[in-house]
Scaffold this active site. Sequence first.
Site, PDB file in Angstrom:
ATOM      1  N   CYS A   1       0.892  -1.269   0.000  1.00 41.87           N
ATOM      2  CA  CYS A   1       0.073  -0.052  -0.028  1.00 41.87           C
ATOM      3  C   CYS A   1       0.736   1.312   0.028  1.00 41.87           C
ATOM      4  O   CYS A   1       1.507   1.578   1.063  1.00 41.87           O
ATOM      5  CB  CYS A   1      -0.920  -0.175   1.263  1.00 41.87           C
ATOM      6  SG  CYS A   1      -1.762   1.365   1.424  1.00 41.87           S
TER       7      CYS A   1
ATOM      8  N   CYS B   1      -0.060   4.050   2.507  1.00 42.78           N
ATOM      9  CA  CYS B   1       0.634   3.685   3.797  1.00 42.78           C
ATOM     10  C   CYS B   1       1.788   3.926   4.199  1.00 42.78           C
ATOM     11  O   CYS B   1       2.126   4.309   5.164  1.00 42.78           O
ATOM     12  CB  CYS B   1       0.287   2.150   4.100  1.00 42.78           C
ATOM     13  SG  CYS B   1      -1.513   1.262   3.938  1.00 42.78           S
TER      14      CYS B   1
END
Length: 181
Positions: free
Chosen positions: A99, A102
């Site tokens: 991700c 993230c």
Amino acid sequence: LENNRTYPEERKMQLRLFGAQRVLSSFRRGRGKRQSSPLTYRSRLQLLHLRPIATKTPEVEGAHDAGHVFEVSDTTWQRLVVEESYQTPIILDAWADWCRPCRVLTPILEEAVNSMNGQVKLAKLNVDQNGDTAAELSVTAIPAVFAFSKGQVVDKFVGGLPSDQIKTFLQRVIEVHNKAQ
């Protein structure tokens, strides 16, 4: 690699997580034939098949990274997040290796939590390796950030935020925690 190959359940989950089903289905329908991509349908299947499956790393019970930031797992999150939130508010960051948002949000969260001088702690939960906890928290998108105080989720947000809004979020959580005492 055969086109009609069947994958085990764990592999199907990984394909879904990486969005590979959309890629593969678009290639099956013929929409994935881009001029810029030298990979064929068969070679993409081979690449997906050869991609390593994330394995659960051996955990150290209650291992802390640095300062007020630590990792949690399915077995330790109840103790390190829920029970610990009675003394100090805990921010739980649900993330994954693949991700990109993230990767941007995590350092900002860590810096903001460390600047609070122990008023709040940050727990990091890898959703790929700890699916039970992610399911229990109903994580549907990442990055997902939950604020725990007195054993309950008191606030949350999904997606990235700028550092000033994250600091405001942390201040709100600290105020809620202090009012509950």
